[in-house]
Scaffold this active site. Structure first.
Site, short mmCIF file in Angstrom:
data_model
loop_
_atom_site.label_atom_id
_atom_site.label_comp_id
_atom_site.label_asym_id
_atom_site.label_seq_id
_atom_site.Cartn_x
_atom_site.Cartn_y
_atom_site.Cartn_z
N GLU A 175 5.14 -2.19 8.09
CA GLU A 175 4.58 -1.03 8.67
C GLU A 175 5.80 0.01 8.80
OE1 GLU A 175 1.97 0.51 9.21
OE2 GLU A 175 0.49 -0.60 9.76
N ASP A 225 -5.88 2.89 8.19
CA ASP A 225 -4.48 2.26 8.48
C ASP A 225 -3.62 3.30 8.36
OD1 ASP A 225 -2.16 1.01 9.43
OD2 ASP A 225 -2.96 -0.87 8.63
N ASN A 272 -3.36 4.35 14.80
CA ASN A 272 -2.89 4.72 13.22
C ASN A 272 -3.24 6.06 12.75
OD1 ASN A 272 -1.92 2.43 11.83
ND2 ASN A 272 -3.56 1.04 12.38
#
Length: 293
Positions: free
Chosen positions: A18, A199, A148
């Site tokens: 991430e 996301d 997100n």
């Protein structure tokens, strides 16, 4: 429209890759394996992937100046010395709550940081989104399950974010001078009837929003009006977050994850957790520097 060529940028496998962020001054992509408390870095020009053990979960990084970075962690915002890797606490964020950690975060064009949090076990409504600017911290949104898609228009007048669990990507007007929201958020994309989950996202100079679809095996591009422009197939089921990379910010790097998969599922998704380069012409831009004081 030319087909995107997707290649492996780093074959280092992250359980939860991430928070990619590119530093044009050093031609370096930084990203995280959140659950394994690692910061990773690799030059776009090549070489090996360097792994830094952080000792706590962290999810986002921003440039302060040539010698310092700001890292969002499970206990707050830390200043990182680039030369030594030493971390110094700058501003605690939910430091007294062992159940939560940082998640998606990004710098507004004015230098403010929006930082998301969430429960480590994804408990409903345990997270928030904060605004941090020149040492001041404010909570913007609460009752967030999985924060997100925090990103901004180039002129700083629009902010985007999602609670992934809702399937709704939100947009809200912003004060370009402070990065503070104005008015109420409105639905930008309703993804509830589509495969996968919203996301991480970035917005290019044309106002196009590029979103990694967790569980959807694609990166989607949306016009400023919310119209789906294109879908780029990914070689992994769980792409997690894009970042503009290259000396002209004209390509995309995308992290991914194997988190939540059993051994059989991982065998069917052999590149899960690797980080990818999308050779697709994008009108990207570099991340602003964060103002901590």
């Amino acid at each position: 429209m030319s087909e995107a060529i997707v290649s492996v940028f780093s074959d280092h496998v992250c359980q939860l890759g991430e928070g990619p962020s590119y530093d044009p001054a050093t031609d370096t992509l930084y990203w995280f394996d959140i659950v394994n408390s690692q910061l990773l870095e690799k030059r776009l020009s090549g070489g090996s992937t360097t792994v830094h053990e952080l000792g706590q979960m962290a999810s986002a990084i921003a440039v302060i100046d040539d010698k310092r970075q700001l890292i969002a962690t499970e206990t707050g915002l830390f200043v990182r010395d680039v030369a030594t890797g030493r971390l110094t606490l700058h501003t605690p964020v939910e430091a007294d709550n062992a159940l939560t950690r940082s998640n998606d975060s990004r710098v507004h064009p004015c230098g403010a940081l929006w930082m998301g949090t969430m429960a480590k076990d994804e408990s409903k409504g345990a997270g928030s989104i904060y605004w941090f600017f020149k040492g001041e911290l404010r909570k913007l949104f609460s009752d967030i399950t999985v924060s997100n898609s925090i990103c901004f228009s180039e002129d700083g007048t629009l902010a985007y974010y999602t609670d992934t669990s809702t399937g709704l990507l939100m947009r809200i007007a912003c004060d370009p001078a402070t990065g503070l929201p104005i008015g109420e958020p409105k639905i930008f994309i309703d993804h509830r009837s589509s495969k996968g989950f919203v996301d991480g996202s970035v917005v290019d100079r044309d106002g196009v929003l590029w979103n990694a679809v967790w569980g959807g095996k694609v990166v989607k591009a949306y016009s400023p009006e919310g119209v789906l422009l294109r879908e780029i197939p990914m070689p992994v089921t769980q792409p997690s977050c894009p970042a503009f990379v290259g000396k002209n910010a004209d390509r995309l790097a995308v992290t991914s994850a194997w988190k939540g998969k059993d051994e059989k599922q991982r065998q069917l998704d052999p590149q899960a957790g690797m980080t990818f380069l999308l050779d697709i012409k994008v009108n990207g831009r570099f991340e602003p520097r964060v103002l901590i004081a």
